[in-house]
Motif scaffolding. Structure first.
Motif, mmCIF file in Angstrom:
data_model
loop_
_atom_site.group_PDB
_atom_site.id
_atom_site.type_symbol
_atom_site.label_atom_id
_atom_site.label_comp_id
_atom_site.label_asym_id
_atom_site.label_seq_id
_atom_site.Cartn_x
_atom_site.Cartn_y
_atom_site.Cartn_z
ATOM 1 N N SER A 261 -9.741 28.239 15.563
ATOM 2 C CA SER A 261 -10.819 28.848 16.355
ATOM 3 C C SER A 261 -11.198 30.203 15.761
ATOM 4 O O SER A 261 -10.376 30.892 15.171
ATOM 5 C CB SER A 261 -10.386 29.011 17.812
ATOM 6 O OG SER A 261 -9.375 29.981 17.912
ATOM 7 N N GLU A 262 -12.452 30.514 15.912
ATOM 8 C CA GLU A 262 -12.949 31.801 15.414
ATOM 9 C C GLU A 262 -12.484 32.945 16.311
ATOM 10 O O GLU A 262 -12.262 34.046 15.852
ATOM 11 C CB GLU A 262 -14.477 31.780 15.336
ATOM 12 C CG GLU A 262 -15.021 30.809 14.304
ATOM 13 C CD GLU A 262 -14.583 31.164 12.894
ATOM 14 O OE1 GLU A 262 -14.552 32.359 12.537
ATOM 15 O OE2 GLU A 262 -14.269 30.221 12.135
ATOM 16 N N GLU A 263 -12.343 32.648 17.596
ATOM 17 C CA GLU A 263 -11.977 33.670 18.569
ATOM 18 C C GLU A 263 -10.468 33.725 18.754
ATOM 19 O O GLU A 263 -9.853 32.710 19.080
ATOM 20 C CB GLU A 263 -12.639 33.382 19.917
ATOM 21 C CG GLU A 263 -14.149 33.442 19.878
ATOM 22 C CD GLU A 263 -14.672 34.816 19.513
ATOM 23 O OE1 GLU A 263 -14.133 35.816 20.023
ATOM 24 O OE2 GLU A 263 -15.611 34.887 18.703
ATOM 25 N N PRO A 264 -9.894 34.892 18.546
ATOM 26 C CA PRO A 264 -8.463 35.003 18.790
ATOM 27 C C PRO A 264 -8.142 34.939 20.280
ATOM 28 O O PRO A 264 -8.930 35.384 21.107
ATOM 29 C CB PRO A 264 -8.092 36.371 18.209
ATOM 30 C CG PRO A 264 -9.368 37.119 18.094
ATOM 31 C CD PRO A 264 -10.481 36.123 18.057
ATOM 32 N N GLY A 265 -7.013 34.353 20.588
ATOM 33 C CA GLY A 265 -6.563 34.264 21.972
ATOM 34 C C GLY A 265 -5.596 35.392 22.278
ATOM 35 O O GLY A 265 -5.627 36.448 21.636
ATOM 36 N N ARG B 216 -5.066 32.572 16.766
ATOM 37 C CA ARG B 216 -6.152 31.609 16.858
ATOM 38 C C ARG B 216 -5.593 30.202 17.076
ATOM 39 O O ARG B 216 -4.674 29.785 16.385
ATOM 40 C CB ARG B 216 -7.004 31.637 15.592
ATOM 41 C CG ARG B 216 -7.620 33.000 15.345
ATOM 42 C CD ARG B 216 -8.577 33.016 14.207
ATOM 43 N NE ARG B 216 -7.957 32.585 12.951
ATOM 44 C CZ ARG B 216 -8.645 32.198 11.887
ATOM 45 N NH1 ARG B 216 -9.966 32.180 11.915
ATOM 46 N NH2 ARG B 216 -8.032 31.848 10.780
ATOM 47 N N ALA B 217 -6.171 29.495 18.023
ATOM 48 C CA ALA B 217 -5.753 28.122 18.303
ATOM 49 C C ALA B 217 -6.142 27.224 17.129
ATOM 50 O O ALA B 217 -7.141 27.457 16.453
ATOM 51 C CB ALA B 217 -6.392 27.632 19.587
ATOM 52 N N THR B 218 -5.350 26.197 16.904
ATOM 53 C CA THR B 218 -5.521 25.305 15.764
ATOM 54 C C THR B 218 -5.581 23.860 16.246
ATOM 55 O O THR B 218 -4.813 23.467 17.122
ATOM 56 C CB THR B 218 -4.337 25.475 14.789
ATOM 57 O OG1 THR B 218 -4.214 26.860 14.447
ATOM 58 C CG2 THR B 218 -4.525 24.670 13.533
ATOM 59 N N VAL B 219 -6.479 23.065 15.660
ATOM 60 C CA VAL B 219 -6.586 21.635 15.994
ATOM 61 C C VAL B 219 -6.684 20.814 14.709
ATOM 62 O O VAL B 219 -7.085 21.317 13.660
ATOM 63 C CB VAL B 219 -7.798 21.338 16.912
ATOM 64 C CG1 VAL B 219 -7.635 22.007 18.270
ATOM 65 C CG2 VAL B 219 -9.097 21.761 16.254
ATOM 66 N N LEU B 220 -6.330 19.526 14.830
ATOM 67 C CA LEU B 220 -6.420 18.599 13.704
ATOM 68 C C LEU B 220 -7.857 18.140 13.489
ATOM 69 O O LEU B 220 -8.616 17.983 14.441
ATOM 70 C CB LEU B 220 -5.558 17.367 13.964
ATOM 71 C CG LEU B 220 -4.057 17.568 14.104
ATOM 72 C CD1 LEU B 220 -3.379 16.242 14.439
ATOM 73 C CD2 LEU B 220 -3.469 18.161 12.835
ATOM 74 N N THR B 221 -8.190 17.872 12.228
ATOM 75 C CA THR B 221 -9.471 17.256 11.899
ATOM 76 C C THR B 221 -9.274 15.742 11.829
ATOM 77 O O THR B 221 -8.125 15.268 11.766
ATOM 78 C CB THR B 221 -9.988 17.757 10.545
ATOM 79 O OG1 THR B 221 -9.078 17.313 9.522
ATOM 80 C CG2 THR B 221 -10.138 19.278 10.519
ATOM 81 N N PRO B 222 -10.344 14.972 11.806
ATOM 82 C CA PRO B 222 -10.204 13.521 11.634
ATOM 83 C C PRO B 222 -9.438 13.153 10.354
ATOM 84 O O PRO B 222 -8.655 12.202 10.355
ATOM 85 C CB PRO B 222 -11.653 13.022 11.596
ATOM 86 C CG PRO B 222 -12.398 14.028 12.437
ATOM 87 C CD PRO B 222 -11.742 15.344 12.112
#
Length: 150
Positions: free
Chosen positions: A86-90, A95-101
């Motif tokens: 994510s561009e926005e820090p929490g 920064r939150a991270t997620v998997l791509t396809p």
């Protein structure tokens, strides 16, 4: 002189668990190499699949690496297009991270490789022995976690 009793048995068990873990890590690394994944990268992708939007601190704990190492690891996965951050820090500026396809597809292939290693490791055990070993090792882990809480 050789120590006797439960102390030496417990110590031998601890050493055997560590030796098994080292060999398991080596065999997993061998099987993941052709996918251009390290064991910590695999652990990171696994953790993200189970808990999307994890922070780098959370991922470091799951992959058994330092936060600094995890940040380097995440940068490499991001460059490969396997994760998005994510561009926005929490909280705590992470920064939150997620998997791509692409990562989800790669993770499926990696799981097959890791499952083959696990099957080799437990191949000489019956289903009930494997279940019992899982219960016993979980109990050992929990005792160590609890002993560090005090």
């Amino acid at each position: 002189m050789t120590p006797s009793g439960d102390h030496s048995t417990a110590e031998a068990l601890g050493l055997l668990v560590k030796e098994t873990q080292a060999i398991l890590h080596l065999r997993m690394a061998e099987r993941l190499r052709h996918l251009e994944l390290s064991v910590p990268q695999y652990a990171c992708l696994q953790a993200l699949d189970h808990t999307p939007a994890s922070t780098s601190s959370d991922l470091a704990r799951h992959a058994f690496v330092s936060r600094q190492s995890m940040n380097v690891l995440l940068q490499g996965l991001e460059k490969r297009g396997l994760i998005e951050r994510s561009e926005e820090p929490g909280p705590r500026r992470e920064r939150a991270t997620v998997l791509t396809p692409a990562a989800i597809s790669l993770l499926g292939r990696a799981r097959t490789e890791v499952a083959a290693v696990a099957k080799t490791m437990t191949g000489h055990l019956s289903a009930s022995d494997t279940s019992r070993l899982l219960t016993l090792l979980s109990s050992c882990r929990d005792a160590l976690v609890e002993s560090g809480a005090g």
